[in-house]
Design a protein around this motif. Structure first.
Motif, PDB file in Angstrom:
ATOM      1  N   GLU A 163       8.760  -5.575  -5.763  1.00 42.45           N
ATOM      2  CA  GLU A 163       7.863  -4.558  -5.196  1.00 42.45           C
ATOM      3  C   GLU A 163       6.514  -4.522  -5.899  1.00 42.45           C
ATOM      4  N   LEU A 164       5.482  -4.307  -5.077  1.00 42.20           N
ATOM      5  CA  LEU A 164       4.121  -4.189  -5.584  1.00 42.20           C
ATOM      6  C   LEU A 164       3.472  -2.943  -4.997  1.00 42.20           C
ATOM      7  N   ARG A 165       2.380  -2.512  -5.619  1.00 47.75           N
ATOM      8  CA  ARG A 165       1.458  -1.556  -4.986  1.00 47.75           C
ATOM      9  C   ARG A 165       0.206  -2.344  -4.654  1.00 47.75           C
ATOM     10  N   MET A 166      -0.407  -2.033  -3.518  1.00 52.01           N
ATOM     11  CA  MET A 166      -1.602  -2.786  -3.119  1.00 52.01           C
ATOM     12  C   MET A 166      -2.721  -1.814  -2.749  1.00 52.01           C
ATOM     13  N   VAL A 167      -3.940  -2.127  -3.208  1.00 49.58           N
ATOM     14  CA  VAL A 167      -5.088  -1.265  -2.910  1.00 49.58           C
ATOM     15  C   VAL A 167      -5.806  -1.834  -1.683  1.00 49.58           C
ATOM     16  N   GLU A 249       5.686 -13.794   0.061  1.00 50.43           N
ATOM     17  CA  GLU A 249       5.777 -13.311   1.443  1.00 50.43           C
ATOM     18  C   GLU A 249       6.383 -11.908   1.409  1.00 50.43           C
ATOM     19  N   GLY A 250       5.960 -11.063   2.343  1.00 54.26           N
ATOM     20  CA  GLY A 250       6.525  -9.716   2.353  1.00 54.26           C
ATOM     21  C   GLY A 250       5.927  -8.868   3.447  1.00 54.26           C
ATOM     22  N   TYR A 251       6.016  -7.556   3.255  1.00 51.71           N
ATOM     23  CA  TYR A 251       5.489  -6.635   4.265  1.00 51.71           C
ATOM     24  C   TYR A 251       5.058  -5.335   3.595  1.00 51.71           C
ATOM     25  N   VAL A 252       4.176  -4.625   4.295  1.00 51.71           N
ATOM     26  CA  VAL A 252       3.710  -3.309   3.843  1.00 51.71           C
ATOM     27  C   VAL A 252       4.293  -2.288   4.817  1.00 51.71           C
ATOM     28  N   PRO A 253       5.261  -1.483   4.373  1.00 53.70           N
ATOM     29  CA  PRO A 253       5.897  -0.541   5.306  1.00 53.70           C
ATOM     30  C   PRO A 253       4.915   0.511   5.804  1.00 53.70           C
ATOM     31  N   ARG A 280       6.758  -4.929  -0.167  1.00 60.00           N
ATOM     32  CA  ARG A 280       8.094  -5.441  -0.526  1.00 60.00           C
ATOM     33  C   ARG A 280       8.084  -6.952  -0.282  1.00 60.00           C
ATOM     34  N   ILE A 281       8.620  -7.681  -1.240  1.00 64.91           N
ATOM     35  CA  ILE A 281       8.559  -9.145  -1.204  1.00 64.91           C
ATOM     36  C   ILE A 281       9.861  -9.702  -0.616  1.00 64.91           C
TER      37      ILE A 281
END
Ligand SMILES: Cc1cc2nc3c(=O)[nH]c(=O)nc-3n(C[C@H](O)[C@H](O)[C@H](O)COP(=O)(O)O)c2cc1C
Ligand SMILES: [Mn+2]
Length: 455
Positions: A163-167, A249-253, A280-281
């Protein structure tokens, strides 16, 4: 060397040949230590660095590959003085990417429980940063209705193995996210790590230069002189560079935000903890023995990635109004963003003032414009200051414009978020009186000092 490199590995090899890259074999910690060495090297105008033993897993990290205009020019296979024009040409003559069946970025594929972001040598940079941050990740996604693709940089804080946080501030990726969120659907993203100059600068080309839907991969192709080779991701439908070192690869809910920060932003001050987008990766793919690409916030490399794309954009925009605009320097001291020196081939009285207005209009971040004549090199600070000393009279030649929108990193914005812009017209009046003829010693320009200083 008149061709662009084909991958980060080729760029590393070219920099090494040029003596512009050093390899560091001794073990280094990804927590503060690597960033400390890189920052010192940046401040002392040192080379790009390839670290070969980073952290517990002895990962490889490269930093500074695009830290100077000379390195950027070398990677593109052009002279440094041609950089802005070359870049402008990539914007007018982009080259479409091509899809390849497979590529080295898929040499290793990890999905499900095998995904562990903490195995990558992701760096922790500044004293009060909230932990490890991906700072040079290029994010790609596609608009769900129009199919338009985008590439842009976004800082990402690591928050566990997957998991990441993205700005995502309101620009092109944000527009794509809003479309997904309106349908209550997650936005698929792929995060590209470890690429060369054409891709890095294409991703840094912002909406002020190209409209939404202008494919940044095609700008990379234009800079490289041939179409980017892309491969399709493993767990989503996005296309990523075949020769990238690593792809997440992943998605931003939709409808989900969580704390991100603190983080030292490019202007050298911290942004505090703020609710941001979550990533989420779903897969990590990488080349054998991948090279992770680091980037220190506020370093010359970061400022160049952010600011150099403004030069061709501003040059093109300004020339639309004032034909005599010759060249521009978005200066390093102005964080490659806020200060601009414009050299004009003055054709009408008033070109200097109008060039100031054109620069303000060409990019909203511009706070200071200095306009000089065509025979002054905007990249030579002494020559620029001398033009100011000679041809600038504040009462008539200073333009002050208060009340425009400021950049959020500016420490001196008004409560309403506005700033004050300033322009200095340091161009000589047209057709000076004969007494103003520039003093010349006959023959001086053609003296070969080698013939005279023989002793
Ligand atoms: C190193 C670097 C880091 C950046 N970090 C962020 C970020 O965290 N969030 C963001 O929204 N923009 C960030 N930006 C700015 C955008 O990525 C950049 O303006 C990009 O060109 C925007 O592309 P777009 O016009 O396609 O939206 C960063 C730029 C650079 C060069
Ligand atoms: Mn875009």
């Amino acid at each position: 060397m008149n061709t662009a490199v084909g991958s980060l590995r080729e760029q590393i090899a070219r920099l090494r040949e040029l003596g512009a890259l050093s390899t560091v074999e001794r073990p280094v910690s990804p927590v503060h230590e690597l960033a400390a060495v890189a920052q010192r090297c940046d401040v002392e105008n040192g080379p790009a660095l390839l670290f070969t033993d980073v952290g517990k897993r002895s990962g490889r990290v490269v930093i500074g590959t695009d830290g100077t205009r000379d390195r950027v020019a070398a990677a593109l296979g052009v002279e440094v003085g041609e950089l802005t024009e070359r870049y402008a040409r990539a914007l007018t003559d982009p080259i479409r990417p091509v899809e390849a069946g497979s590529g080295p970025v898929h040499e290793n594929v990890r999905t499900g429980d095998e995904i562990d972001l903490t195995e990558l040598p992701i760096l922790t940079h500044f004293e009060h940063d909230g932990g490890p941050y991906i700072t040079s990740g290029i994010v790609t996604s596609v608009h769900p209705h129009t199919g338009e693709r985008n590439l842009s940089y976004h800082r990402m804080q690591v928050k566990g193995a997957q998991e990441l946080r993205m700005v995502i501030v309101p620009r092109h990726l944000h527009r794509i996210y809003e479309a997904y969120e309106a349908m209550d659907r997650p936005m698929p993203v792929s995060i590209v790590l470890g690429v060369d100059t054409p891709l890095r600068f294409a991703a840094g080309t912002s909406g002020s230069a190209v409209p939404f839907g202008f494919d940044e991969y095609a700008i990379a192709g234009g800079l490289r002189g041939r179409g980017e080779e892309l491969v399709r991701c493993v767990t989503n439908d996005l296309l990523v560079p075949a020769h990238a070192e690593i792809v997440l690869e992943g998605y931003v809910p939709a409808h989900e935000r969580a704390d991100e920060g603190p983080f030292a932003e490019f202007a050298g001050y911290y942004k505090g903890v703020t609710p941001r987008h979550v990533v989420r990766i779903t897969a990590i793919t990488h080349r054998h023995d991948p090279v992770y690409q680091g980037l220190v916030s506020g370093s010359a490399e970061q400022l160049l990635l952010m600011g150099l794309p403004n030069e061709p954009a501003m040059l093109t925009a300004m020339r639309g109004g004032i034909a005599g605009v010759r060249s521009i320097n978005v200066t390093q001291g102005g964080l490659h963003k806020f200060h601009v020196v414009v050299s004009v081939d003055k054709q009408h009285e008033g070109d200097g003032k109008d060039a100031i207005v054109a620069a303000f209009a060409a990019h909203r971040d511009v706070k200071l414009v200095v306009v000089v004549d065509h025979d002054v090199d905007p990249f030579d600070p002494v020559a620029v200051e001398r033009a100011v000393a000679t041809w600038f009279r504040a009462g008539e030649d200073l333009v002050v414009l208060a009340g425009g929108k400021g950049n959020p990193v500016d420490k001196l914005l008004t409560a309403a978020g506005t700033t004050t812009r300033m322009g200095m017209d340091a161009t000589a009046p047209l057709a000076p009186a004969s007494a103003d003829t520039r003093a010349v010693i006959p023959g001086a320009a053609h003296i070969d000092l080698g013939e005279w200083l023989v002793g």
